[in-house]
Design a protein around this motif. Structure first.
Motif, mmCIF file in Angstrom:
data_model
loop_
_atom_site.group_PDB
_atom_site.id
_atom_site.type_symbol
_atom_site.label_atom_id
_atom_site.label_comp_id
_atom_site.label_asym_id
_atom_site.label_seq_id
_atom_site.Cartn_x
_atom_site.Cartn_y
_atom_site.Cartn_z
ATOM 1 N N GLN A 209 -4.404 3.826 -14.292
ATOM 2 C CA GLN A 209 -3.923 2.456 -14.311
ATOM 3 C C GLN A 209 -2.998 2.177 -15.486
ATOM 4 O O GLN A 209 -1.884 1.666 -15.311
ATOM 5 N N PHE A 210 -3.411 2.515 -16.716
ATOM 6 C CA PHE A 210 -2.530 2.151 -17.827
ATOM 7 C C PHE A 210 -1.283 3.028 -17.877
ATOM 8 O O PHE A 210 -0.229 2.589 -18.336
ATOM 9 N N ARG A 211 -1.353 4.248 -17.332
ATOM 10 C CA ARG A 211 -0.143 5.066 -17.259
ATOM 11 C C ARG A 211 0.796 4.556 -16.171
ATOM 12 O O ARG A 211 2.011 4.460 -16.368
ATOM 13 N N THR A 212 0.258 4.212 -15.013
ATOM 14 C CA THR A 212 1.085 3.716 -13.914
ATOM 15 C C THR A 212 1.803 2.432 -14.303
ATOM 16 O O THR A 212 2.974 2.236 -13.980
ATOM 17 N N ARG B 11 -2.476 1.259 -3.964
ATOM 18 C CA ARG B 11 -1.341 0.346 -3.909
ATOM 19 C C ARG B 11 -0.193 0.845 -4.769
ATOM 20 O O ARG B 11 -0.391 1.608 -5.709
ATOM 21 N N ILE B 12 0.997 0.382 -4.441
ATOM 22 C CA ILE B 12 2.148 0.596 -5.306
ATOM 23 C C ILE B 12 2.091 -0.486 -6.375
ATOM 24 O O ILE B 12 1.959 -1.670 -6.051
ATOM 25 N N LEU C 284 5.130 -3.971 6.173
ATOM 26 C CA LEU C 284 5.980 -3.834 4.992
ATOM 27 C C LEU C 284 5.705 -2.516 4.276
ATOM 28 O O LEU C 284 6.636 -1.800 3.878
ATOM 29 N N SER C 285 4.439 -2.162 4.114
ATOM 30 C CA SER C 285 4.069 -0.924 3.413
ATOM 31 C C SER C 285 4.616 0.293 4.142
ATOM 32 O O SER C 285 5.111 1.242 3.519
ATOM 33 N N ARG C 286 4.538 0.285 5.475
ATOM 34 C CA ARG C 286 5.045 1.426 6.251
ATOM 35 C C ARG C 286 6.568 1.521 6.160
ATOM 36 O O ARG C 286 7.131 2.627 6.065
ATOM 37 N N ILE C 287 7.243 0.388 6.168
ATOM 38 C CA ILE C 287 8.710 0.404 6.079
ATOM 39 C C ILE C 287 9.153 0.933 4.717
ATOM 40 O O ILE C 287 10.099 1.723 4.621
ATOM 41 N N ARG D 174 0.825 -1.206 0.000
ATOM 42 C CA ARG D 174 0.000 0.000 0.000
ATOM 43 C C ARG D 174 0.861 1.259 0.000
ATOM 44 O O ARG D 174 1.971 1.277 0.525
ATOM 45 N N GLN D 175 0.319 2.299 -0.596
ATOM 46 C CA GLN D 175 1.000 3.592 -0.592
ATOM 47 C C GLN D 175 0.794 4.303 0.737
ATOM 48 O O GLN D 175 -0.193 4.077 1.437
#
Length: 528
Positions: free
Chosen positions: A205-208, A80-81, A116-119, A10-11
């Motif tokens: 989405q398609f750009r990311t 999300r990343i 994990l996301s926070r780290i 997650r971002q």
């Protein structure tokens, strides 16, 4: 030692604002202070800046502490990343090893997604702080770099647009797998149904997934309502890895390309055919009632204009001059000369190509023109015609064992204004653009708009997305879902019950098996 699973990371809430200063600083160093004409400045994608900060953070050997990450707030919308953030250049194993090395003194459960996301967010912030301090950015930018050639990889465009119903299961649109017949998307939704947000989600989405790859998917958005080009919505642009340099207002500046074909060294028969198409187009965009003589006169005028340029692209002004020269009374306008004069006064196109239509992203501000007027229709019609010209020249898109390359999406909101006449370039692009990687997203208010005498847009779309409707067309439902009787009533009820930000989509598995509900309901991600 097991590798950390980075999927569904997650971002951090507000991460784009946190790294914006790094983005601006890097861009100030890689761009010239002044540019010529309409030359575009280099703009880093937000994913790239996040990755730079992440890598720099991991490179620092400072002691890691629990307070560095424990209070970091993750995205309230569960943003999300994207997986390619970690898999690009096959560095996920290295990231995993570095994270475990840096946090070896702490008892970290790497299977906990939130931890994990926070780290990962903490490492981005660590890298950001380092880059903004002293001359650290310069020391990294100007370091000797031994480049390693990377294998070009076509990104898989599996667009996450929301969740199925109330279930925490991602709803995805597979855009470019080898077994997908086409990549066209059509959206039908009444005012207030959430169409604008859905378009933004698709673009994001398609750009990311692609903008940092060797095969970026660019877009051309016809912004009829002016929402995407509104300076008050500037923050939207970061979702699409673009900035305001992509916005063109034809009222202020002509669009940086000519809409007309270059027919240099082409046979006269080809010029004659093209002149007939252009004559029909000019009559169609303003519903001109032209006699056969007027239509022929216009075709001849276009041919004469091409003769004077020796096949080079012509202009609306040249067409007007040649047309008037063939009129009995040039001082008295007929319906065709009137349309041509409007186009000449509007000055909406350059006389030559000054930019690449598919190699960059553009948002064309359209709210300064009447939506159903000849200028707005001419902008869309002739740009789509230009894309067809490009289609004829470019190579087939790249492919691998799994996916095909998508080069470009043309996105037409309020598309019903372009569907109520014989729009040959649009039909042609939809029908044959697939093998060149050129695709279309059409959004309109009423589902019946996609059915016309000359073309069935539903039959030629991989993904018809139906949002809340003011009127429900039973014939469209029957054709689209292959239902009748009780099943038809179920689909009608599902559409009638849709709320803002919800849609239904054909369930391909149910079609294949011949059983079950023929549709699925999707709650679209809230982005803007």
């Amino acid at each position: 030692m097991s590798i950390i699973n980075f999927s569904n990371t997650r971002q951090m809430e507000g991460i784009l604002d946190e790294i914006s200063q790094v983005k601006e600083l890097i861009e100030s160093k890689i761009n010239l202070s002044r540019t010529a004409d309409r030359e575009k400045r280099a703009s880093l994608t937000t994913n790239k800046v996040m990755r730079i900060c992440f890598i720099v953070g991991l490179s620092l050997t400072t002691e890691r502490k629990e307070e560095d990450y424990k209070d970091i707030q993750l995205s309230a919308t569960s943003a999300r990343i994207v997986p390619s953030f970690f898999t690009m250049h096959d560095l996920s194993t290295l990231y995993s090893a570095l994270l475990k090395l840096r946090y070896a003194s702490l008892n970290i459960d790497w299977s906990q997604n939130a931890v994990l996301s926070r780290i990962i967010a903490a490492e981005m912030l660590r890298g950001r702080n380092y880059l903004l301090a002293d001359n650290n950015l310069d020391s990294i930018l100007y370091a000797v770099n031994n480049k390693v050639a990377m294998v070009k990889d076509i990104p898989a465009l599996n667009l996450i647009i929301g969740n199925y119903g109330d279930v925490e299961m991602e709803a995805t649109l597979d855009i470019n797998s080898r077994d997908i017949t086409n990549s066209q998307i059509i959206i039908a939704g009444a005012t207030g149904s959430g169409k604008t947000n859905l378009l933004a989600v698709l673009m994001q989405q398609f750009r990311t997934l692609s903008s940092e790859s060797q095969y970026p998917v660019n877009f051309l958005l016809f912004d009829y309502k002016g929402e995407f080009s509104d300076i008050q919505n500037n923050h939207w642009l970061s979702h699409f890895d673009v900035d305001r340099s992509c916005i063109i207002d034809p009222i202020e500046h002509p669009l940086p390309f000519t809409p007309f074909k270059d027919l240099t060294d082409r046979p006269i028969n080809e010029i004659n055919l093209y002149s007939s198409e252009m004559a029909s187009a000019l009559c169609s965009i303003d519903r001109v009632s032209a006699s056969a003589n007027m239509n022929n006169r216009l075709s001849e005028a276009i041919v004469e204009a091409y003769k004077k340029t020796e096949g080079a692209p012509i202009t609306f002004n040249m067409m007007l001059e040649e047309y008037q020269a063939k009129m009995t009374d040039a001082g008295k306008d007929d319906s065709i000369s009137s349309v041509l004069k409007q186009l000449v006064r509007a000055n909406i196109f350059e006389e030559e190509d000054k930019a690449s239509l598919i190699d960059d992203c553009y948002i064309i501000k359209m709210d300064g023109y009447p939506k159903d007027g000849p200028i707005a229709k001419a902008i869309v019609y002739f740009i789509i015609s230009k894309l067809n010209n490009i289609y004829e020249q470019i190579e087939k898109q790249a492919t691998n064992e799994d996916v095909v390359q998508i080069r470009h999406f043309s996105i037409i909101d309020e598309a019903h204004y372009m569907l109520d006449f014989d729009n040959r370039p649009l039909r042609n692009l939809i029908a044959v653009g697939r093998n060149k990687g050129l695709s279309i997203i059409l959004a309109t208010q009423n589902m019946s708009s996609f059915k016309s005498k000359g073309f069935d847009f539903y039959a030629n779309a991989q993904y018809p997305l139906i949002m809340k409707q003011q009127t429900i067309d039973d014939k469209v439902i029957k054709d689209l879902y292959g239902v009748s009787g009780q099943e038809l009533q179920e689909v009608r009820t599902a559409i009638a019950g849709l709320q803002k930000g919800e849609l239904i989509i054909k369930d391909q598995m149910a079609f294949a098996l011949g059983m079950g509900k023929k549709y699925k309901k999707i709650n679209v991600t809230h982005l803007i």
